[in-house]
Design a protein around this motif. Structure first.
Motif, short mmCIF file in Angstrom:
data_model
loop_
_atom_site.label_atom_id
_atom_site.label_comp_id
_atom_site.label_asym_id
_atom_site.label_seq_id
_atom_site.Cartn_x
_atom_site.Cartn_y
_atom_site.Cartn_z
N GLY A 167 0.85 -1.30 0.06
CA GLY A 167 -0.04 -0.10 0.00
C GLY A 167 0.71 1.38 0.09
O GLY A 167 1.86 1.35 0.91
N ARG A 168 0.75 2.11 -0.92
CA ARG A 168 1.56 3.38 -1.02
C ARG A 168 1.19 4.36 0.05
O ARG A 168 2.14 4.83 0.54
CB ARG A 168 1.36 3.85 -2.58
N ARG A 169 -0.11 4.32 0.24
CA ARG A 169 -0.14 5.63 1.43
C ARG A 169 0.11 4.98 2.61
O ARG A 169 0.72 5.80 3.39
CB ARG A 169 -1.77 5.54 1.53
N ARG A 170 0.17 3.65 3.10
CA ARG A 170 0.57 3.24 4.23
C ARG A 170 2.09 3.49 4.46
O ARG A 170 2.70 4.10 5.29
CB ARG A 170 0.56 1.52 4.18
N PRO A 185 2.92 0.64 -16.39
CA PRO A 185 1.59 0.20 -15.73
C PRO A 185 1.00 0.46 -14.67
O PRO A 185 2.09 0.77 -13.75
CB PRO A 185 2.06 -1.36 -15.93
N PRO A 186 -0.08 0.73 -14.18
CA PRO A 186 -0.37 1.22 -12.83
C PRO A 186 -0.02 0.45 -11.76
O PRO A 186 0.12 0.94 -10.80
CB PRO A 186 -1.96 1.43 -13.23
N SER A 187 -0.04 -0.91 -12.13
CA SER A 187 0.21 -1.86 -10.88
C SER A 187 1.78 -1.60 -10.54
O SER A 187 2.34 -2.13 -9.76
CB SER A 187 0.10 -3.29 -11.42
N GLN A 188 2.73 -1.01 -11.68
CA GLN A 188 4.12 -1.04 -11.24
C GLN A 188 4.45 0.71 -11.20
O GLN A 188 5.63 0.99 -11.26
CB GLN A 188 4.95 -1.33 -12.30
N ALA A 189 3.48 1.40 -10.63
CA ALA A 189 3.66 2.81 -10.50
C ALA A 189 4.64 3.24 -9.37
O ALA A 189 5.52 4.20 -9.75
CB ALA A 189 2.36 3.59 -10.03
N GLY A 190 4.68 2.58 -8.40
CA GLY A 190 5.88 2.59 -7.47
C GLY A 190 6.94 2.40 -7.82
O GLY A 190 8.08 3.07 -7.44
N GLY A 191 7.23 1.34 -8.37
CA GLY A 191 8.54 0.83 -8.97
C GLY A 191 8.95 1.91 -10.08
O GLY A 191 10.14 2.10 -9.95
N ALA A 192 8.17 2.27 -10.73
CA ALA A 192 8.38 3.21 -11.71
C ALA A 192 8.95 4.49 -11.41
O ALA A 192 10.03 5.15 -11.67
CB ALA A 192 7.40 3.39 -12.81
#
Length: 544
Positions: A89-92, A399-406
């Protein structure tokens, strides 16, 4: 499904994701405030180093770690926490970063010895690594429409530029009125506000959480990045044996990390993103832009203070036009990108920045306010246009699922470019500066060699010698520094023109279909058309 864009939820079941969809511009403000703190903290300590040295009496190595530990730790952990946010979770992760940043700021402000300050700065780096990729990946989710996302990224990148430039200015102001710990205390009230506001307003989002998180891969990436950045810094400081060894170890870990990711069915970072020309080229452009300019920024600050004799506060004020120009370019960037496309926007940004650098070659031993103003304004406009266009293209390809990694890859490329740029341009500067002091009349060879290390050291040697030899050494050092600055500017301009050529691989136009993500069709099942992302609907960031 988490991390996806869907129609608005029915009334009565509206969560934080729906609030974010309705108040996405307020979300942007919250994200920018946190980013501003991280960016300011990266540079605010620079002007406080003399006061810290006088109060805590750190040794030479301790002082080096006080300054360097924050960017080193932050750069090393970006991929780890960016991909962790995709999983848990990105907010977490962002809120945990807020809390850690606030606690570490309090410890740093009250530190009574160098060891405590180093540990606190390291914790600040951990908090910064949690915050930076999370802000960009949440922004990617909150703004599914590419046109709106371009505006948001323009604001985001402008805030990052403001933070880096405001750091020394704010630090100089605080040091004139308070003690050095005040440069850290300013973070605490803002974090106390950001935590509850972020908990209520920011959306929670995840990527595809199937399969275990690759802890070993994350640690390999962190260790490899730490080794590369630290090794480059040591090489730039003249410590060749340690620099080479650390750099080699870091490269070996990163090579092992890449091989590990290619073998895994569920990789920590989807390296196939680099097969997309727009993504890989954008990352390369970020590296080249920072490579050419961060080392140059430090040298320019030395020029303003040591050659022109300005105070840290006056130096910050002289750099203020650069900051204002960067803000203007960030705010106007979305219109430029929509009208001209990524290729022309980024290529033009590189060319404008190279022009600014060439204008600044007119700097000499005396102040030329018109030249400095022109050069810094062009520099701010060009640099921000380049970075904005590159970041927007990179994030839209992921991809949206890889937004944090990108986002982590983008921030890591920024940090790597900055670290390598400091080492590279610092080496060019030293190579051009030192020969000018090899044979100053009346100055012993040992003193000439010591003065060849830096302009600051040359002034110290000149003060010790006094008389005619001291005056001659001081004058020769100023001339040699200006010559080295000109050579460094020309090398920087060459790197920027190389970046302009690289930008020609970017897409000609800005594709806004399906929310603007070029990855939409790539992530669809074979034979099934990719769904279009609606541009103005609620966003479901529910956690599985």
């Amino acid at each position: 499904m988490s991390g996806t864009t869907t129609a608005a939820a029915p009334q009565g079941r509206r969560g934080s994701g729906d609030r974010a969809g309705a108040n996405r511009w307020v979300v942007l403000v919250v994200l920018c405030v946190s980013l501003l703190l991280v960016a300011v903290d990266a540079t605010v300590l620079h002007v406080a180093v003399p006061a810290v040295t006088e109060d805590l009496r750190p040794g030479g190595m301790e002082l080096l770690w006080i300054v360097d530990i924050y960017p080193l730790v932050c750069a090393s952990l970006l991929i780890l926490f960016g991909t962790l946010g995709d999983r848990v979770g990105r907010r977490r992760v962002l809120l945990l970063g807020y809390a850690l940043f606030g606690v570490a700021s309090a410890v740093a402000a009250l530190a009574d010895n160098a060891q405590v300050l180093i540990a606190a700065r390291a914790l600040l780096g951990v908090g910064g690594a949690m915050i930076m990729p999370a802000t960009l990946s949440i922004l990617r989710q909150v703004f599914p429409d590419r046109r709106e996302r371009a505006v948001a990224i323009g604001v985001w990148s402008a805030v990052a530029a403001v933070g880096a430039a405001v750091g020394p200015l704010l630090g100089g102001f605080l040091l004139e009125h308070f003690w050095w710990g005040s440069v850290f205390l300013i973070n605490i009230p803002l974090m106390l506000v950001s935590l509850p506001v972020g908990r209520w307003l920011l959306p929670e989002s995840k990527g595809d959480g199937d399969g275990p998180w690759d802890v070993a891969g994350a640690l390999m990436a962190a260790g490899g990045l730490f080794g590369v950045v630290y090794g480059v810094k040591r090489l730039g400081g003249g410590d060749s044996p340690l620099g080479v060894a650390t750099l080699a170890a870091g490269v070996a870990l990163l090579v092992g990390f890449v091989r590990r990711q290619r073998r895994r069915a569920r990789p920590l970072v989807d390296l196939s993103m680099f097969a997309r020309p727009a993504f890989s080229t954008s990352v390369g452009c970020i590296v080249l832009a920072m490579l050419a300019l961060v080392g140059l920024e430090l040298i320019a600050a030395q020029y303003l203070q040591l050659v022109l004799g300005l105070s840290p506060l006056e130096t910050g004020l002289r750099l203020l036009p650069l900051t204002l120009a960067a803000m203007a370019a960030g705010l106007a960037g979305s219109k430029l990108l929509h009208r001209f496309g990524p290729r022309v926007t980024v290529c033009s940004g590189f060319c404008l920045t190279a022009l600014a650098v060439l204008v600044l070659t007119g700097m000499g031993g005396t102040a030329n306010d018109v030249l400095l103003l022109t050069g810094f304004v062009l520099l701010g406009l060009g640099l921000e246009t380049t970075l904005f266009g590159a970041y927007e293209s990179m994030l839209s390809e992921a991809p949206p699922s890889q937004a944090g990694g990108a986002a982590a890859i983008g921030e890591t490329s920024y940090q790597l470019g900055a670290g390598i740029g400091i080492a590279l341009l610092g080496s060019v500067m030293n190579a051009a500066y030192a020969p000018g002091l090899s044979s100053v009349p009346g100055v012993p060879a040992a003193d000439s060699a010591a003065a060849g290390h830096s302009l600051g050291e040359a002034y110290e040697v000149a003060a010790r010698l006094g008389g005619a030899p001291g005056d001659a050494l001081r004058s020769a050092a100023r001339e040699a520094f200006v010559h080295g600055l000109h050579v460094t500017l020309l090398v920087s301009a060459g790197l920027l023109l190389l970046g302009a050529l690289a930008a020609l691989r970017l897409p000609r136009g800005m594709d806004c279909s399906g929310g603007g993500s070029a990855s939409a069709s790539a992530s669809a099942e074979p034979g099934v058309p990719a769904p279009r992302e609606p541009s103005r609907v609620g966003v479901d960031f529910s956690v599985r």
